[in-house]
Design a protein around this motif. Sequence first.
Motif, short mmCIF file in Angstrom:
data_model
loop_
_atom_site.label_atom_id
_atom_site.label_comp_id
_atom_site.label_asym_id
_atom_site.label_seq_id
_atom_site.Cartn_x
_atom_site.Cartn_y
_atom_site.Cartn_z
N ARG A 1 -3.11 -3.96 -9.80
CA ARG A 1 -3.95 -2.79 -10.02
C ARG A 1 -4.48 -2.72 -11.45
N ASP B 1 -0.21 4.78 1.54
CA ASP B 1 -0.33 5.28 0.17
C ASP B 1 -0.98 4.23 -0.73
N GLN C 1 -4.51 4.61 -2.63
CA GLN C 1 -4.59 4.42 -4.08
C GLN C 1 -5.77 3.52 -4.43
N ASP D 1 -9.02 4.51 -6.62
CA ASP D 1 -9.37 3.74 -7.81
C ASP D 1 -10.81 3.25 -7.78
#
Length: 415
Positions: A315, A339, A343, A347
């Motif tokens: 990430r 989840d 995410q 992002d």
Amino acid sequence: MILPSTATPSPFSDVKIGPITLRNRFIKSATNEGMAKGGIVSKGLARFHEQVAEGGAALSTVAYCATSLDGRTFVDQAVLDDESLPDFRVLTDAVHKHGGAASAQITHAGSFTFLDHATLKTARPLSSSGGFNKVGVMSHRWLKKKMNRDEMDAMTAEFVGAAIKAREAGFDAVELHMGHGYLLSQFLSKIYNKRWDSYGGNIEKRLKFPREVLGRVLDTVGKDMAVIVKYSMTDGHKGNTIEDGVAIAKAIAADGAHLAVLSNGLNVESITAMFGSAFPQANRGTVGNPIIALGMWIQSLSEPKNVVFRENYLRELALRVRASVDMPLAYLGGVQSLDGAQQAMADGFECIALGRALVNDPAFVNKLQSGALAKSACTACNRCVTMMYSPNGTFCVEGKPGDAKLNIIKAGAAA
């Protein structure tokens, strides 16, 4: 800085990638299936991708479709040519039957090949630079050849020809592999590219030949197919840095690539950077090919031993790229839950590329969407990676292997 939209899309919403629209944001990333034994497009390979489409992924990527016989890393890889077209068509038809799209990952090994002297036509494998070939030590290919202009032109034609064959075979997208130490990556990486001419030096020069290939493929098939680029954001613990990775993204965005898949690391030098977890000996499985077994052992001597997997492990690097370009990006790197997918969407990534989670369970996407599960059962043990060298091809060791007999029968053969 380019910021993600304040309205976060659902990972199950559709998305437009170049000329095609995907039914959701989930992509089966190219993970070498090991189901093209002897180079055939097999019933096992077709069934593998059909199951991924049936399980809900929007786009299933067929790993390592070589541009030519000399472009293979192993003999058990298919080539995009006239002979393979009918069987690739069976595969793409199977994916389309379930509402999915299919992508062909177009690759040339360069010097990262284990083909023996009787199989590889060239005396020395081609690469960005010549000299000693460390990968070739295991197959007695001690030297590699620095590509000249004529060879670059011929190689560009190979990539274009493979893209045309992919279109004829019914693929919806092509993915140019510019990562992990294969030929185009050998031009991009400062570890491999030691040239002093206009194709070596700073990242802009190292990008020159891969950009030529991308431009020609876009010109040829880009109106009909999504043209995707997969590349390594960094080379791992040495070589290209994230600054190089950002420069690559900016260049391919300027050239008009429809999507970038953000991977990391190199097969030989930094496989842990690619997979986000260590490859301890206990997790490497048993490999029948002695050359591959030796290579894995040598590789294990320099690899980090205690890297613990964490979800969305790339990430931080990917966010550096996201902040630098506004082209569509696919986040790749350890999404294993709803989840984690959300995410990635928050992002600002347009797509989510999954590998091990879909090897563990091809129906993972449908189960996430229905609420049947919230997290993959994959433990990131990486045994599925070595299973590709088994007769069964890649599979999760916690599940049931595929039928090895199907991997030696052409997809289009009578039942």
